[in-house]
Design a protein around this motif. Sequence first.
Motif, PDB file in Angstrom:
ATOM      1  N   PHE A 221      15.918   8.446 -16.737  1.00 33.54           N
ATOM      2  CA  PHE A 221      17.331   9.363 -16.743  1.00 33.54           C
ATOM      3  C   PHE A 221      18.206   9.125 -15.656  1.00 33.54           C
ATOM      4  O   PHE A 221      19.260   9.391 -15.682  1.00 33.54           O
ATOM      5  CB  PHE A 221      16.983  10.787 -17.227  1.00 33.54           C
ATOM      6  CG  PHE A 221      16.057  10.896 -18.208  1.00 33.54           C
ATOM      7  CD1 PHE A 221      16.437  10.651 -19.492  1.00 33.54           C
ATOM      8  CD2 PHE A 221      14.998  11.340 -18.027  1.00 33.54           C
ATOM      9  CE1 PHE A 221      15.567  10.686 -20.585  1.00 33.54           C
ATOM     10  CE2 PHE A 221      14.002  11.693 -19.159  1.00 33.54           C
ATOM     11  CZ  PHE A 221      14.319  11.269 -20.489  1.00 33.54           C
ATOM     12  N   LYS A 222      17.545   8.757 -14.449  1.00 36.04           N
ATOM     13  CA  LYS A 222      18.196   8.542 -13.258  1.00 36.04           C
ATOM     14  C   LYS A 222      17.929   7.351 -12.499  1.00 36.04           C
ATOM     15  O   LYS A 222      18.788   6.771 -11.916  1.00 36.04           O
ATOM     16  CB  LYS A 222      17.812   9.589 -12.281  1.00 36.04           C
ATOM     17  CG  LYS A 222      17.941  11.003 -12.652  1.00 36.04           C
ATOM     18  CD  LYS A 222      17.570  12.124 -11.622  1.00 36.04           C
ATOM     19  CE  LYS A 222      16.078  12.386 -11.343  1.00 36.04           C
ATOM     20  NZ  LYS A 222      15.485  12.977 -12.525  1.00 36.04           N
ATOM     21  N   GLY A 223      16.844   6.389 -12.696  1.00 38.43           N
ATOM     22  CA  GLY A 223      16.628   5.072 -12.023  1.00 38.43           C
ATOM     23  C   GLY A 223      15.496   5.207 -11.297  1.00 38.43           C
ATOM     24  O   GLY A 223      14.641   6.130 -11.403  1.00 38.43           O
ATOM     25  N   ASP A 224      15.409   4.182 -10.178  1.00 39.60           N
ATOM     26  CA  ASP A 224      14.351   4.130  -9.440  1.00 39.60           C
ATOM     27  C   ASP A 224      14.637   4.899  -8.129  1.00 39.60           C
ATOM     28  O   ASP A 224      15.500   4.573  -7.577  1.00 39.60           O
ATOM     29  CB  ASP A 224      14.135   2.534  -9.196  1.00 39.60           C
ATOM     30  CG  ASP A 224      13.723   1.656 -10.185  1.00 39.60           C
ATOM     31  OD1 ASP A 224      12.856   2.193 -10.997  1.00 39.60           O
ATOM     32  OD2 ASP A 224      14.243   0.512 -10.302  1.00 39.60           O
ATOM     33  N   ALA A 225      13.889   5.689  -7.833  1.00 36.39           N
ATOM     34  CA  ALA A 225      13.675   6.545  -6.391  1.00 36.39           C
ATOM     35  C   ALA A 225      13.221   6.075  -5.462  1.00 36.39           C
ATOM     36  O   ALA A 225      12.010   5.526  -5.432  1.00 36.39           O
ATOM     37  CB  ALA A 225      13.278   7.885  -6.695  1.00 36.39           C
ATOM     38  N   THR A 226      13.582   5.912  -4.240  1.00 39.10           N
ATOM     39  CA  THR A 226      13.081   5.762  -2.914  1.00 39.10           C
ATOM     40  C   THR A 226      12.828   6.875  -1.961  1.00 39.10           C
ATOM     41  O   THR A 226      13.621   7.968  -2.230  1.00 39.10           O
ATOM     42  CB  THR A 226      13.872   4.721  -2.272  1.00 39.10           C
ATOM     43  OG1 THR A 226      14.929   5.430  -1.825  1.00 39.10           O
ATOM     44  CG2 THR A 226      14.411   3.329  -2.984  1.00 39.10           C
ATOM     45  N   TYR A 227      11.772   6.867  -1.229  1.00 35.04           N
ATOM     46  CA  TYR A 227      11.218   8.011  -0.622  1.00 35.04           C
ATOM     47  C   TYR A 227      11.351   7.591   1.180  1.00 35.04           C
ATOM     48  O   TYR A 227      11.140   6.691   1.408  1.00 35.04           O
ATOM     49  CB  TYR A 227       9.773   8.503  -1.029  1.00 35.04           C
ATOM     50  CG  TYR A 227       9.775   9.202  -2.468  1.00 35.04           C
ATOM     51  CD1 TYR A 227       9.731  10.360  -2.568  1.00 35.04           C
ATOM     52  CD2 TYR A 227       9.871   8.160  -3.521  1.00 35.04           C
ATOM     53  CE1 TYR A 227       9.752  10.940  -3.794  1.00 35.04           C
ATOM     54  CE2 TYR A 227      10.003   8.917  -4.644  1.00 35.04           C
ATOM     55  CZ  TYR A 227       9.895  10.157  -5.130  1.00 35.04           C
ATOM     56  OH  TYR A 227       9.764  10.592  -6.303  1.00 35.04           O
ATOM     57  N   ARG A 228      11.234   8.886   1.528  1.00 33.19           N
ATOM     58  CA  ARG A 228      11.122   8.917   3.328  1.00 33.19           C
ATOM     59  C   ARG A 228      10.465  10.038   3.424  1.00 33.19           C
ATOM     60  O   ARG A 228      10.568  11.076   2.851  1.00 33.19           O
ATOM     61  CB  ARG A 228      12.650   8.841   3.827  1.00 33.19           C
ATOM     62  CG  ARG A 228      13.463   7.410   3.685  1.00 33.19           C
ATOM     63  CD  ARG A 228      14.869   7.531   4.186  1.00 33.19           C
ATOM     64  NE  ARG A 228      15.479   8.203   2.932  1.00 33.19           N
ATOM     65  CZ  ARG A 228      16.771   8.350   2.943  1.00 33.19           C
ATOM     66  NH1 ARG A 228      17.735   8.320   3.998  1.00 33.19           N
ATOM     67  NH2 ARG A 228      17.459   9.022   1.862  1.00 33.19           N
ATOM     68  N   SER A 229       9.588   9.773   4.550  1.00 32.94           N
ATOM     69  CA  SER A 229       8.917  10.824   5.225  1.00 32.94           C
ATOM     70  C   SER A 229       9.914  11.528   6.372  1.00 32.94           C
ATOM     71  O   SER A 229      10.678  10.865   7.128  1.00 32.94           O
ATOM     72  CB  SER A 229       7.623  10.349   5.847  1.00 32.94           C
ATOM     73  OG  SER A 229       6.889   9.796   4.571  1.00 32.94           O
ATOM     74  N   LEU A 230       9.316  12.568   6.674  1.00 34.28           N
ATOM     75  CA  LEU A 230      10.116  13.586   7.813  1.00 34.28           C
ATOM     76  C   LEU A 230       9.322  13.757   8.890  1.00 34.28           C
ATOM     77  O   LEU A 230       8.155  14.245   8.817  1.00 34.28           O
ATOM     78  CB  LEU A 230      10.644  14.711   7.120  1.00 34.28           C
ATOM     79  CG  LEU A 230      11.620  15.869   7.980  1.00 34.28           C
ATOM     80  CD1 LEU A 230      12.786  15.127   8.275  1.00 34.28           C
ATOM     81  CD2 LEU A 230      11.569  16.980   7.189  1.00 34.28           C
ATOM     82  N   ARG A 231       9.646  13.312  10.217  1.00 34.90           N
ATOM     83  CA  ARG A 231       8.921  13.505  11.337  1.00 34.90           C
ATOM     84  C   ARG A 231       9.615  14.345  12.316  1.00 34.90           C
ATOM     85  O   ARG A 231      10.727  14.053  12.764  1.00 34.90           O
ATOM     86  CB  ARG A 231       8.760  12.363  12.113  1.00 34.90           C
ATOM     87  CG  ARG A 231       7.832  12.219  13.328  1.00 34.90           C
ATOM     88  CD  ARG A 231       7.515  11.103  14.221  1.00 34.90           C
ATOM     89  NE  ARG A 231       6.590  10.263  13.076  1.00 34.90           N
ATOM     90  CZ  ARG A 231       5.400  10.061  13.216  1.00 34.90           C
ATOM     91  NH1 ARG A 231       4.826  10.967  14.008  1.00 34.90           N
ATOM     92  NH2 ARG A 231       4.818   9.287  12.355  1.00 34.90           N
TER      93      ARG A 231
END
Length: 264
Positions: free
Chosen positions: A88-98
């Motif tokens: 319903f939205k597409g492909d999600a990319t992720y990032r980590s938080l430092r």
Amino acid sequence: MALTMFGGPLSRKVPETRTFTVEGPAHSLLLEPFTRRVRAEVDGVTVLDTTRGALLYETGLPPQLYVPEEDLRADLLEPSDTSTHCPFKGDATYRSLRVGDRVVTDAVWAYPEPIPESSWLAGLAVLAPEAADRWFDEDDEVIGRLPDPYHRVSLRNTSRHVTVTTTDGVPVADAAGGVLLGETGLVDRLYIPRAALSATLEPAEKRTACPYKGYATYYDVRLPDGRVLSDAAWSYETPTDESRAIEGLLSFAHDDLVVTADVR
């Protein structure tokens, strides 16, 4: 009425008691502005600060805050190999938080190239609610998660006679009145004074957080015959302003309890 849950117009099960039809897919998305200032902190560092957020309402799910990418601390974000697909939205990319030596894995996700039907998600990102230590709605600290503008709590004083008994008739509480709390999509709850209790309360480990009521403390209920009903009662000792009327009162729910309210 909640939009995406509890029988709301975008929920999975719309009630038959209606005179309208919602045109669209069985799974729906709706993005609405949430223009109050929202901030998030990790280890005391502000990692999100926005007045341009929007709540995404998605069938069967609580609303999620999406913010412009530039309202996140980009210097604290690191690439991640994680990716997911939503039809319903597409492909999600992720990032980590430092933040310092602390790394919150996959704390942020976004849809850089959303499907055409959700193209308005481009340029927006989500900081997972659990990724931050503290959230602020303007200058008030958020309890649990950001409140949903379509969700509300209503409290009414009641003079109805409230009794709490076990399913086999053992008295637990008897009150001349109390407070009736109605909450969007949930059954009404009765809150009564502690003085009405005829059983014994024992502190339980369970705690819950509600953005509309505050932090709940739970109790096991010990009956005169020695039986213990786990997590059968709860109280809000320092409720939110909107729920101040239930401060210190008790409510009950357990498979072995019956709560009744009668007019006398």
